[in-house]
Design an enzyme around this catalytic site. Structure first.
Site, PDB file in Angstrom:
ATOM      1  CG  HIS A 129     -62.251  78.132  46.158  1.00 28.82           C
ATOM      2  ND1 HIS A 129     -61.289  79.098  46.300  1.00 28.82           N
ATOM      3  CD2 HIS A 129     -61.835  77.384  45.111  1.00 28.82           C
ATOM      4  CE1 HIS A 129     -60.349  78.941  45.382  1.00 28.82           C
ATOM      5  NE2 HIS A 129     -60.658  77.876  44.641  1.00 28.82           N
ATOM      6  CG  HIS A 186     -61.539  75.967  40.077  1.00 30.43           C
ATOM      7  ND1 HIS A 186     -60.955  77.136  39.637  1.00 30.43           N
ATOM      8  CD2 HIS A 186     -61.052  75.754  41.324  1.00 30.43           C
ATOM      9  CE1 HIS A 186     -60.142  77.598  40.586  1.00 30.43           C
ATOM     10  NE2 HIS A 186     -60.188  76.778  41.611  1.00 30.43           N
ATOM     11  CG  HIS A 192     -53.919  81.194  44.606  1.00 32.49           C
ATOM     12  ND1 HIS A 192     -54.381  79.953  44.208  1.00 32.49           N
ATOM     13  CD2 HIS A 192     -52.598  81.022  44.872  1.00 32.49           C
ATOM     14  CE1 HIS A 192     -53.382  79.084  44.232  1.00 32.49           C
ATOM     15  NE2 HIS A 192     -52.286  79.709  44.623  1.00 32.49           N
ATOM     16  CG  ASP A 249     -59.051  74.657  44.953  1.00 32.21           C
ATOM     17  OD1 ASP A 249     -59.472  75.375  44.031  1.00 32.21           O
ATOM     18  OD2 ASP A 249     -57.855  74.378  45.118  1.00 32.21           O
TER      19      ASP A 249
HETATM   20  C1  NCD Z   1     -57.054  75.328  40.464  1.00 31.20           C
HETATM   21  C2  NCD Z   1     -57.535  75.076  39.035  1.00 31.20           C
HETATM   22  O1  NCD Z   1     -57.289  73.982  38.518  1.00 31.20           O
HETATM   23  O2  NCD Z   1     -58.182  75.950  38.461  1.00 31.20           O
HETATM   24  N1  NCD Z   1     -55.969  74.439  40.757  1.00 31.20           N
HETATM   25  C3  NCD Z   1     -55.493  74.104  41.978  1.00 31.20           C
HETATM   26  O3  NCD Z   1     -54.465  73.444  42.050  1.00 31.20           O
HETATM   27  N2  NCD Z   1     -56.104  74.446  43.086  1.00 31.20           N
HETATM   28  C4  NCD Z   1     -56.660  76.762  40.624  1.00 31.20           C
HETATM   29  C5  NCD Z   1     -56.478  77.187  42.057  1.00 31.20           C
HETATM   30  O4  NCD Z   1     -57.436  77.300  42.820  1.00 31.20           O
HETATM   31  O5  NCD Z   1     -55.331  77.402  42.465  1.00 31.20           O
HETATM   32 ZN    ZN Z   2     -59.253  77.102  43.359  1.00 32.11          ZN
END
Ligand code: NCD
Ligand code: ZN
Length: 346
Positions: free
Chosen positions: A13, A15, A136, A247
């Site tokens: 996971h 981003h 989520h 994350d």
């Molecule tokens: C994530 C993001 O910045 O895209 N932010 C977070 O607080 N974890 C989105 C997510 O995974 O909830």
């Molecule tokens: Zn995330």
């Protein structure tokens, strides 16, 4: 112990963002992971195979070396995702799952799902094509306290969903509560969870006592210590339902240090050292490899990596900030002592 060698990890996971951000995010994770499950919450989101294919190409173009690195793409579930979209995703070799964001739950989730009632045929299709649902897990009703949103989601949505779709593979992402640990532990096979470094390292006191620390603000929000301890027990338990998912999510310093700061923590530059520190504190370094490198691959039905990485026990200062093209990101544990360093990858 001064050095450990483990199977090369994956990140289930992350981003990576897009544009200027990609160059750093992609190469930071590819330095220690062979595969990464790439979240689809771009603006606009990655909604179908053609969006995912184009995003995949941009990610590959940003890689500097790391020929083995494989981004595993996800689609963003919306109220209008159809069974045909799912069939196409299942055919695609690039897409590994579909992400459910309840609308408004987190960063870039405005296009998310407003209710699962109308998506039953789509979920049926995911079940029959064996395409996992990544969740989520927070309700978004304004009358539910932010610290209770994950537990309420389990009760209202997740428990019924896992019963109604008994063969649907589900990953409850970035779990933050003892309730989630218990739910996943007691659930049927095919229900798993990822755990981030920030939720293993910090609790809400770290974020709020003595001043607000915006760089620890992420969603789901850090909870009280009892929950952090439950997550630690799950991570070191050797239960294959719990595995790595950083994350890691970059937000520029201006958007975090603001009167209305963004949610997300960046950890891709040092994720495995951060996890190693937790496992060492728990006297469970022998359980690190399975958590970072075995259980996720097993759950996603993929081969474990052949290569290894070496981690060395050495104290060093983590950078205060990281450059992201024209922007600056303050990562997790900025300017603090880290205890493990990634030495080499093979
Ligand atoms: C994530 C993001 O910045 O895209 N932010 C977070 O607080 N974890 C989105 C997510 O995974 O909830
Ligand atoms: Zn995330």
């Amino acid at each position: 112990m001064s050095r450990i060698t483990i199977t090369k990890p994956d990140d289930w996971h992350i981003h990576l963002r897009d544009g200027d951000m990609l160059e750093r995010t992609v190469n930071d994770v590819a330095a220690w992971a062979n595969r990464a499950v790439v979240m689809p919450n771009l603006t606009p989101p990655v909604k179908n195979v053609s969006d995912a294919t184009a995003y995949h190409s941009r990610i590959m173009a940003a890689l500097e070396g790391f020929p083995q690195f494989e981004p595993l793409m996800t689609l963003y579930l919306t109220d209008s995702t159809t069974p045909a979209d799912i069939a196409a995703a299942a055919q695609s070799l690039l897409v590994c799952g579909v992400k459910l964001y309840p609308a408004g739950a987190t960063t870039n989730s405005a296009a998310g799902v407003t209710g699962l009632e109308n998506l039953k045929p789509t979920l049926e299709a995911m079940q029959s094509h064996n395409l996992p649902l990544l969740i989520h897990g927070e309700v978004t009703d304004l009358d539910v306290d932010i610290f209770d949103r994950e537990a309420k989601f389990i009760e209202r949505t997740l428990a019924p969903l896992t019963t109604e779709f008994p063969a649907l593979r589900v990953i409850l992402e970035h779990i933050t509560t003892e309730d989630s640990v218990n739910f996943v532990t007691e659930s049927r096979p095919g229900v798993a969870a990822t755990i981030t470094p920030q939720h293993l390292l910090f609790d809400r006191n770290d974020m709020l006592v003595g001043g607000i620390r915006p760089h620890l603000f992420c969603l789901p929000i850090l909870k009280r210590r009892q929950h952090k301890e439950a997550l630690r027990r799950a991570a070191i338990s050797g239960n294959p339902k719990f595995f790595i998912g950083t994350d890691s999510a970059p937000h520029t310093v201006e958007t975090k240090e603001s009167s209305c700061g963004c949610a997300g923590c960046y950890s891709a530059h040092a994720a495995i050292p951060l996890y190693a520190e937790v496992f060492e504190e728990e006297n469970s370094l022998d359980k690190l490899e399975a958590f970072t490198s075995h259980f996720g691959a097993d759950f996603y039905g993929r081969a474990r990596n052949d290569e290894t990485i070496d981690l060395v026990r050495v104290d060093y200062l983590s950078p205060e900030s990281l450059r992201f093209g024209p922007s600056t990101v303050v990562p997790l544990r900025a300017g603090e002592l880290l205890k493990w360093r990634l030495e080499k990858t093979q």
